[in-house]
Motif scaffolding. Structure first.
Motif, PDB file in Angstrom:
ATOM      1  N   UNK A   1       0.791  -1.146   0.281  1.00 39.96           N
ATOM      2  CA  UNK A   1       0.222   0.196  -0.363  1.00 39.96           C
ATOM      3  C   UNK A   1       1.043   1.337  -0.063  1.00 39.96           C
ATOM      4  N   UNK A   2       0.840   1.645   1.102  1.00 38.02           N
ATOM      5  CA  UNK A   2       1.536   3.130   1.229  1.00 38.02           C
ATOM      6  C   UNK A   2       2.497   2.707   1.762  1.00 38.02           C
ATOM      7  N   UNK A   3       3.301   2.008   2.421  1.00 31.43           N
ATOM      8  CA  UNK A   3       4.550   1.966   2.820  1.00 31.43           C
ATOM      9  C   UNK A   3       5.309   1.042   2.332  1.00 31.43           C
ATOM     10  N   UNK A   4       7.074   1.376   2.669  1.00 31.11           N
ATOM     11  CA  UNK A   4       7.864   0.660   1.744  1.00 31.11           C
ATOM     12  C   UNK A   4       8.247   0.228   3.068  1.00 31.11           C
ATOM     13  N   UNK A   5       8.569  -1.741   3.171  1.00 33.36           N
ATOM     14  CA  UNK A   5       9.451  -1.907   4.377  1.00 33.36           C
ATOM     15  C   UNK A   5      10.771  -2.753   3.491  1.00 33.36           C
ATOM     16  N   UNK A   6      11.971  -1.962   4.086  1.00 32.55           N
ATOM     17  CA  UNK A   6      13.391  -2.571   3.696  1.00 32.55           C
ATOM     18  C   UNK A   6      13.624  -3.058   5.020  1.00 32.55           C
ATOM     19  N   UNK A   7      14.280  -5.391   4.485  1.00 32.14           N
ATOM     20  CA  UNK A   7      14.401  -5.559   4.990  1.00 32.14           C
ATOM     21  C   UNK A   7      15.651  -5.853   4.964  1.00 32.14           C
ATOM     22  N   UNK A   8      16.664  -5.846   6.167  1.00 30.36           N
ATOM     23  CA  UNK A   8      18.446  -5.858   5.409  1.00 30.36           C
ATOM     24  C   UNK A   8      18.858  -6.889   6.966  1.00 30.36           C
ATOM     25  N   UNK A   9      19.531  -8.410   5.912  1.00 26.63           N
ATOM     26  CA  UNK A   9      19.710  -8.963   7.493  1.00 26.63           C
ATOM     27  C   UNK A   9      21.416  -8.669   6.442  1.00 26.63           C
ATOM     28  N   UNK A  10      22.142  -8.917   8.171  1.00 27.16           N
ATOM     29  CA  UNK A  10      23.390  -8.177   7.739  1.00 27.16           C
ATOM     30  C   UNK A  10      24.482  -9.754   8.173  1.00 27.16           C
ATOM     31  N   UNK A  11      25.222 -10.212   7.929  1.00 27.31           N
ATOM     32  CA  UNK A  11      26.145 -10.827   8.979  1.00 27.31           C
ATOM     33  C   UNK A  11      27.607 -10.427   8.725  1.00 27.31           C
ATOM     34  N   UNK A  12      27.977 -10.330   9.472  1.00 31.69           N
ATOM     35  CA  UNK A  12      29.242  -9.799   9.844  1.00 31.69           C
ATOM     36  C   UNK A  12      30.531 -10.530  10.226  1.00 31.69           C
ATOM     37  N   UNK A  13      31.382 -10.011   9.626  1.00 36.10           N
ATOM     38  CA  UNK A  13      32.773 -11.001  10.338  1.00 36.10           C
ATOM     39  C   UNK A  13      33.253 -11.429  11.801  1.00 36.10           C
ATOM     40  N   UNK A  14      32.526 -11.085  12.448  1.00 33.06           N
ATOM     41  CA  UNK A  14      32.915 -11.922  13.929  1.00 33.06           C
ATOM     42  C   UNK A  14      31.933 -12.780  14.106  1.00 33.06           C
ATOM     43  N   UNK A  15      30.908 -13.254  13.546  1.00 34.01           N
ATOM     44  CA  UNK A  15      29.472 -13.440  14.018  1.00 34.01           C
ATOM     45  C   UNK A  15      28.704 -13.316  14.087  1.00 34.01           C
ATOM     46  N   UNK A  16      28.512 -12.053  14.054  1.00 30.47           N
ATOM     47  CA  UNK A  16      27.155 -12.145  14.936  1.00 30.47           C
ATOM     48  C   UNK A  16      26.183 -11.043  13.431  1.00 30.47           C
ATOM     49  N   UNK A  17      24.630 -10.816  13.502  1.00 29.81           N
ATOM     50  CA  UNK A  17      23.710 -11.100  12.489  1.00 29.81           C
ATOM     51  C   UNK A  17      23.451  -9.425  12.947  1.00 29.81           C
ATOM     52  N   UNK A  18      23.128  -9.015  12.145  1.00 33.11           N
ATOM     53  CA  UNK A  18      22.558  -8.003  12.754  1.00 33.11           C
ATOM     54  C   UNK A  18      20.978  -7.898  12.095  1.00 33.11           C
ATOM     55  N   UNK A  19      19.380  -7.535  11.920  1.00 41.25           N
ATOM     56  CA  UNK A  19      18.900  -7.887  11.263  1.00 41.25           C
ATOM     57  C   UNK A  19      18.217  -6.226  11.286  1.00 41.25           C
ATOM     58  N   UNK A  20      17.379  -5.213  10.509  1.00 38.50           N
ATOM     59  CA  UNK A  20      17.579  -4.268  10.412  1.00 38.50           C
ATOM     60  C   UNK A  20      15.973  -3.587   9.562  1.00 38.50           C
ATOM     61  N   UNK A  21      15.346  -2.884   9.879  1.00 34.85           N
ATOM     62  CA  UNK A  21      14.193  -2.530   9.665  1.00 34.85           C
ATOM     63  C   UNK A  21      13.915  -0.902   9.167  1.00 34.85           C
ATOM     64  N   UNK A  22      14.054  -0.784   7.625  1.00 35.22           N
ATOM     65  CA  UNK A  22      13.981   0.953   7.607  1.00 35.22           C
ATOM     66  C   UNK A  22      11.708   1.279   6.676  1.00 35.22           C
ATOM     67  N   UNK A  23      11.460   1.856   7.047  1.00 37.01           N
ATOM     68  CA  UNK A  23      10.015   2.129   6.074  1.00 37.01           C
ATOM     69  C   UNK A  23      10.360   3.276   5.926  1.00 37.01           C
ATOM     70  N   UNK A  24       9.768   3.741   4.891  1.00 35.36           N
ATOM     71  CA  UNK A  24       9.480   4.908   3.968  1.00 35.36           C
ATOM     72  C   UNK A  24       7.865   4.725   3.404  1.00 35.36           C
ATOM     73  N   UNK A  25       7.590   5.854   2.004  1.00 36.40           N
ATOM     74  CA  UNK A  25       6.889   5.618   1.583  1.00 36.40           C
ATOM     75  C   UNK A  25       5.771   7.269   2.466  1.00 36.40           C
ATOM     76  N   UNK A  26       4.727   6.794   1.924  1.00 37.05           N
ATOM     77  CA  UNK A  26       3.877   7.691   2.454  1.00 37.05           C
ATOM     78  C   UNK A  26       2.988   7.549   3.409  1.00 37.05           C
ATOM     79  N   UNK A  27       2.117   8.499   4.470  1.00 38.30           N
ATOM     80  CA  UNK A  27       1.979   8.604   5.883  1.00 38.30           C
ATOM     81  C   UNK A  27       0.514   8.074   5.635  1.00 38.30           C
ATOM     82  N   UNK A  28      -0.257   7.590   5.776  1.00 43.98           N
ATOM     83  CA  UNK A  28      -2.086   7.454   5.858  1.00 43.98           C
ATOM     84  C   UNK A  28      -2.575   8.524   7.045  1.00 43.98           C
TER      85      UNK A  28
END
Length: 778
Positions: free
Chosen positions: A484-511
């Motif tokens: 609909x109005x929102x863009x969700x950017x899902x990003x999964x990062x696998x780091x060299x030290x063995x850690x995993x980072x999950x991030x989500x960003x939101x853009x798009x039009x407000x309802x």
């Protein structure tokens, strides 16, 4: 333009302290050389690798989709189905086909040993409006491929609401058939007040296909409380590319219970912050001059389009391409495209995809040892606030809209770095498989900071005698879903030290909402006639940890303050000191992050320690904006949103609890098809196969900077899973992308690059080949 950014990247990587500009001729030559991206391996595909096993989590094949479609439509199936294109509200028809989640108990013997490859099954949702008591029912069809042994059975075991895969008609998905049945009543109401709507809002609604219509109608969810009734809250906007930003102050409330559209009726109309149960009462108020449009909405949507605004001018040097992250020297990860299997710097994992959940990861291992069996989205929700029907009534569960199907082609160099590996996303759609090209990207990216560094000594001209710095980078897997109005950017990062980072960003039009001068407590004014409606975004995830094996515990390490004395400080008497209080959670529970971050939660192995005798585990590290729903007892999220109401939860893993939510739960807040709260039945989570459920999200305090669209920089949420005594030491000692610099007693500087030199870009040319590393040292 890309060539300039490549050389800029080389400059920054090689020797940041260089200030002298190179010879102009050399600079131009470097530009032309770097412009051939093949010369540095930038456009080379990722090296291939063969997955150790066939991906048991993969989607069913296109042939299977078609075969399942044909099977359920065959008269012998007894389902009495009508083709969806010809179906009406009172017919039986297939709503969607998807891949059925394969049980963990079936997969582990195969993926970890010599067990047979598990059979695949399709998940089929059928809207059964032709039954005496119309319902939605889920079925499982398999084993696949279709053969004489393939059966069609009700899919009940993954739902705990009491009716299995059945959902009452009134609570089922509000699809095009239901909308078409509702349309005559809406048109009747709106046509009867068209003179009022034209006078107040310069617009009328005569039906979605009528040329006189110049308003857009939209609905909210939920449309029912428990499936015994159904209602529709309709908002109106001016049509256009930025329609979500041009709402008007008009709401129509309809009762749409049952399949007989002749029994639908008007519940009321809302405008000017007043409720009118009938058209006659609305007209009486209008005739009395009591209705007005104090803050007229503009039909001009240019102010809300995502394009340059001439009157804002241009920033200096904005005609140059922004810096780019590039994989100089070629890609350092390997890929089995067919099996969706990835290897990177000690990491290995499989990728899967679902139409309702989107991107999922399985069998995530670091240096051959499993960390996570499954990492997947469970829900993307939003709940709004406001003193009018639309905002007060609006709760979204984006699995309801099949969030995975709302992917689209990514813009290389903007959505993902240049040179990313781009993969298609596929999912069943009707009797075929739909392909969204280049909708998922994989890339390694410079972290923007070293993984580790330290300098010692400071008596030399350089300010140190020894300096070590290890380059930081991570492998990202990314997709964007526009629901609909929102863009969700899902990003999964696998780091060299063995850690995993999950991030989500939101853009798009407000309802957004129409502007009300006395409702500032629900959001600010963001345009002439528009108000930004406050809302919560909550994104729920499943993390099925298997630290080394499936016998794990959730460890709580609390930082407490105690009063104590120490004999070597007799003058202090009793004073406060910090201590760590470490315990293991005993039973399933929902819980929140501790105030001031004074409790660390770790999933630890019950049977494995590192060489120092510490339990091996992974810590849950809160990142930016880890929230849960603000409202605990809303009638619109009372029971069907239990997973959204705490930061964290831990349960014992069961095959019949693969999901925290049902995609059709949104319309059943009082009687959910699947109730997350029923997971908590006192089972042990100590030395068991456990699952951590966690929420990310944002309290969206709307602002004028949400025009034209919300910005990814601020609307971001994240979490990190970091090794906690999983290893015997930091995971950097085997990395060669590092520099060790020493200064001897005479002040001479030397360094070691460990065989990782700066790249040389070569092309066929009459002029001698330029070594970029040599050029940078000029």
């Amino acid at each position: 333009m890309l060539a300039e950014s490549l050389v800029a990247a080389l400059l920054a990587t090689a020797f940041p302290s260089v200030s002298a500009r190179p010879d102009p001729d050399l600079y131009r030559r470097a530009m032309s050389l770097a412009s051939d991206t093949r010369s540095c391996g930038l456009s080379d595909p990722a090296p291939t690798v063969k997955a150790p096993k066939i991906n048991p989590w993969s989607s069913i094949s296109p042939d299977d989709v078609t075969a399942v479609w044909d099977l359920v439509h065959a008269p012998a199936s007894g389902l009495n189905l009508t083709a969806p294109a010809n179906a009406t509200l009172t017919d039986n028809y297939v709503y969607f086909i998807d891949t059925l989640h394969t049980n963990k108990s079936e997969i582990l013997p195969y993926i970890d040993g010599n067990g047979p490859q598990p059979s695949k099954y399709a998940r089929v949702v059928i809207f059964e409006g032709g039954k005496e008591e119309p319902i939605s029912q889920e079925y499982m069809v398999g084993p696949l491929p279709v053969s004489s042994s393939t059966a069609i059975e009700k899919l009940d075991y993954i739902f705990n609401g009491g009716k299995g895969g059945e959902v009452p008609f009134n609570g089922r998905y509000y699809d095009g058939k239901r909308s078409a049945a509702t349309e005559p009543l809406l048109v009747s109401v709106m046509s009867s007040i068209s003179d009022i709507t034209v006078a107040l809002f310069d617009g009328g609604y005569f039906g979605s296909g009528d040329k006189r219509t110049n308003l857009t109608a939209g609905s909210t969810t939920p449309v029912s409380y428990d499936g015994t009734q159904a209602f529709r809250t309709i908002m109106f906007r001016y049509p256009g590319l930025a329609s979500y930003m041009t709402p008007i102050d008009l709401y129509v409330l309809l009762d749409i219970t049952g399949t007989d559209a002749t029994k639908y009726f008007l519940r009321g109309i809302v405008t000017n912050e007043r409720f009118f149960p009938t058209v006659a009462e609305l007209r009486a108020a209008y005739d009395a001059g009591e209705l007005k449009n104090e803050f007229p909405q503009t039909r001009d949507q240019e102010w809300a389009l995502l394009k340059p605004v001439a009157e804002m001018g241009v920033r200096d040097l904005e005609d140059r391409l922004a810096p780019q992250s590039v994989e100089l020297g070629g890609k350092r990860y390997k890929l089995d495209r067919e099996q969706q299997y990835v290897e990177y710097m000690g990491w290995t994992f499989y990728i899967s995809f679902s139409r309702t959940l989107g991107l999922m990861f399985y069998d995530i291992k670091f240096k051959g040892e499993r960390v996570l069996y499954e990492l997947s989205l469970q829900e993307a929700a939003a709940q709004y606030a406001g003193y009018q029907p639309k905002a007060a009534n609006t709760v979204y569960h984006d699995t309801y809209y099949s969030i995975g199907t709302y992917s689209a082609t990514l813009v290389e160099g903007f959505d993902c770095p240049f040179g990313s590996t781009l993969l298609n996303i596929t999912f069943p759609e009707g009797d075929h498989t739909e392909v969204h090209p280049d909708a998922l990207c994989i890339f390694e990216q410079d972290s923007g900071f070293p993984l580790a560094r330290h300098r010692t000594g400071g008596s030399t001209d350089y300010g140190f005698t020894r300096l070590g710095s290890v380059k930081g980078s991570a492998l990202h897997t990314r997709t964007v879903h526009t629901v609909g109005n929102y863009d969700y950017l899902f990003d999964y990062a696998f780091h060299l030290d063995g850690s995993i980072e999950i991030s989500v960003r939101a853009s798009g039009y407000l309802q957004s909402s129409p502007y009300y001068k006395d409702q500032g407590k629900y959001g600010p004014r963001i345009s002439e006639g528009t108000q930004g409606s406050y809302h919560d975004h909550v994104l729920s995830f499943k993390a099925d940890f298997d630290i080394v094996d499936a016998k794990n515990s959730l460890q709580s390490t609390e930082l407490i303050v105690v009063n104590q004395t120490q004999p070597w400080f007799p003058e202090l008497g009793i004073f406060e000191q910090m201590e760590l209080n470490t315990t293991l959670m005993s039973t399933e529970k929902q819980f929140n992050w501790a105030p001031n971050g004074q409790t660390m939660y770790s999933v630890v192995s019950s049977n494995s320690t590192n060489k120092w005798g510490e339990k091996r585990g992974y810590r849950l590290v809160p990142g930016r904006s880890n929230i849960h729903l603000s409202i605990g007892d809303s009638p619109f999220t009372r029971k069907q949103s239990g997973l959204l109401k705490s930061h964290l939860a831990v349960t014992q893993q069961h095959d019949n609890e693969p999901y925290a939510n049902s995609w059709q739960n949104i319309n059943l807040p009082e009687a959910p098809q699947h109730d997350f709260l029923k997971f908590f039945d006192g089972e042990s989570v100590d030395n068991e196969d456990i699952v951590v459920w966690f929420n990310l999200g944002m309290h969206h305090f709307t602002r004028s900077e949400d025009v034209p669209v919300t910005l990814f920089t601020e609307a971001v949420t994240s979490i990190v899973f970091a090794p906690q005594n999983f290893n015997d030491r930091a995971q950097e000692g085997d990395l060669r992308n590092r520099r060790w610099v020493e200064v001897d007693a005479e002040g001479a500087l030397s360094y070691e690059d460990y065989g990782v030199a700066l790249p040389t870009c070569k092309v066929e040319a009459e002029e001698p080949v330029l070594n970029i590393g040599e050029w940078l040292s000029i």
